[in-house]
Design a protein around this motif. Sequence first.
Motif, PDB file in Angstrom:
ATOM      1  N   ALA A  65     -72.887 -51.583  -0.081  1.00 35.85           N
ATOM      2  CA  ALA A  65     -73.424 -51.597  -1.445  1.00 35.85           C
ATOM      3  C   ALA A  65     -72.682 -52.604  -2.320  1.00 35.85           C
ATOM      4  N   LEU A  66     -71.352 -52.627  -2.222  1.00 33.63           N
ATOM      5  CA  LEU A  66     -70.581 -53.576  -3.020  1.00 33.63           C
ATOM      6  C   LEU A  66     -70.848 -55.006  -2.564  1.00 33.63           C
ATOM      7  N   ASN A  67     -70.954 -55.209  -1.272  1.00 36.09           N
ATOM      8  CA  ASN A  67     -71.271 -56.544  -0.749  1.00 36.09           C
ATOM      9  C   ASN A  67     -72.629 -57.017  -1.263  1.00 36.09           C
ATOM     10  N   ARG A  68     -73.595 -56.121  -1.275  1.00 37.15           N
ATOM     11  CA  ARG A  68     -74.940 -56.490  -1.760  1.00 37.15           C
ATOM     12  C   ARG A  68     -74.885 -56.966  -3.214  1.00 37.15           C
ATOM     13  N   GLU A  69     -74.188 -56.234  -4.059  1.00 31.66           N
ATOM     14  CA  GLU A  69     -74.143 -56.600  -5.480  1.00 31.66           C
ATOM     15  C   GLU A  69     -73.331 -57.866  -5.713  1.00 31.66           C
ATOM     16  N   LEU A  70     -72.252 -58.058  -4.966  1.00 28.19           N
ATOM     17  CA  LEU A  70     -71.457 -59.275  -5.129  1.00 28.19           C
ATOM     18  C   LEU A  70     -72.221 -60.496  -4.627  1.00 28.19           C
ATOM     19  N   THR A  71     -72.961 -60.333  -3.538  1.00 28.44           N
ATOM     20  CA  THR A  71     -73.789 -61.428  -3.031  1.00 28.44           C
ATOM     21  C   THR A  71     -74.827 -61.850  -4.064  1.00 28.44           C
ATOM     22  N   THR A  72     -75.452 -60.858  -4.690  1.00 26.67           N
ATOM     23  CA  THR A  72     -76.456 -61.148  -5.721  1.00 26.67           C
ATOM     24  C   THR A  72     -75.820 -61.795  -6.940  1.00 26.67           C
ATOM     25  N   PHE A  73     -74.686 -61.264  -7.359  1.00 25.90           N
ATOM     26  CA  PHE A  73     -74.051 -61.728  -8.600  1.00 25.90           C
ATOM     27  C   PHE A  73     -73.536 -63.156  -8.477  1.00 25.90           C
ATOM     28  N   PHE A  74     -72.948 -63.489  -7.332  1.00 28.53           N
ATOM     29  CA  PHE A  74     -72.374 -64.828  -7.163  1.00 28.53           C
ATOM     30  C   PHE A  74     -73.328 -65.800  -6.453  1.00 28.53           C
ATOM     31  N   HIS A  75     -74.519 -65.319  -6.083  1.00 34.97           N
ATOM     32  CA  HIS A  75     -75.555 -66.171  -5.486  1.00 34.97           C
ATOM     33  C   HIS A  75     -75.094 -66.838  -4.190  1.00 34.97           C
ATOM     34  N   ARG A  76     -74.297 -66.116  -3.412  1.00 36.16           N
ATOM     35  CA  ARG A  76     -73.856 -66.657  -2.127  1.00 36.16           C
ATOM     36  C   ARG A  76     -73.371 -65.501  -1.256  1.00 36.16           C
ATOM     37  N   PRO A  77     -73.702 -65.508   0.048  1.00 38.15           N
ATOM     38  CA  PRO A  77     -73.300 -64.414   0.924  1.00 38.15           C
ATOM     39  C   PRO A  77     -71.799 -64.365   1.195  1.00 38.15           C
ATOM     40  N   ASP A  78     -71.137 -65.512   1.074  1.00 31.66           N
ATOM     41  CA  ASP A  78     -69.678 -65.546   1.205  1.00 31.66           C
ATOM     42  C   ASP A  78     -69.048 -65.526  -0.195  1.00 31.66           C
ATOM     43  N   TRP A  79     -69.382 -64.506  -0.971  1.00 34.57           N
ATOM     44  CA  TRP A  79     -68.966 -64.402  -2.365  1.00 34.57           C
ATOM     45  C   TRP A  79     -67.459 -64.476  -2.543  1.00 34.57           C
ATOM     46  N   TRP A  80     -66.702 -64.129  -1.501  1.00 34.58           N
ATOM     47  CA  TRP A  80     -65.242 -64.165  -1.612  1.00 34.58           C
ATOM     48  C   TRP A  80     -64.717 -65.592  -1.786  1.00 34.58           C
ATOM     49  N   GLY A  81     -65.580 -66.583  -1.531  1.00 39.73           N
ATOM     50  CA  GLY A  81     -65.204 -67.976  -1.734  1.00 39.73           C
ATOM     51  C   GLY A  81     -65.628 -68.525  -3.083  1.00 39.73           C
TER      52      GLY A  81
END
Length: 231
Positions: free
Chosen positions: A68-84
Amino acid sequence: MSGAERKPVSGTLFQKVCDAVSTERLQPFFRTCNGQPEDALRLYAWNIEISSAFHGPLHCLEVVLRNALNRELTTFFHRPDWWGAPALDLDAGARRSVLQACTTVAQNYTSPTNGHVIAELSFGFWTSLLGTGNRYDMRLWRPALHKAFPHYRGPRRALHQDLYHLRKLRNRIAHYEPIHQRHLTADHTTILRILGYLSPETTQWVRANDRVPEVLGRRGDVCAAAVPTRF
């Protein structure tokens, strides 16, 4: 042969088990059982049993939480590797966790994926994203991460505190530590409640498969030698 009629553990067998497990590890069980060897060994066995039972609900909570957190971070930062994403600005501890996860994945997979990194990040990492961090409340919780909990209307702080305590429970189980002295009924309730904030359907499925209530109900009989130990 009934549990009450089972042959008691012999002094020789107990001593060999005690030596193998270590007296130091068994000390918390001796203290709870007033130094009675057979009582301590039964409680030790029950502690293994209840730890095993908790593994299932905790497994589901951790997997559903990180997805769930990964889904929202991916959406928010517009990239699947949001940690970058430069705008993420994780605190120092979280940055170390991401670096270690990426390094481990690169070493263990010939074709690493974002999913491998997500799975490698610990429960502690995901819990930390709901903490204070580098102004996480304003930068992550309010614009994005609260959406991971569609059935929760409370403050971030209370949710983080509950997950922090569950992380401690999880780590004690993972390291085979005593958990018998915890308020385990409350821990179990908290797991299901938070899972319900994320996915009521998954919570229903967990309840249908959950052994924790049964094992909690066995403690008195196990410790009284009325039923056999098992794990």
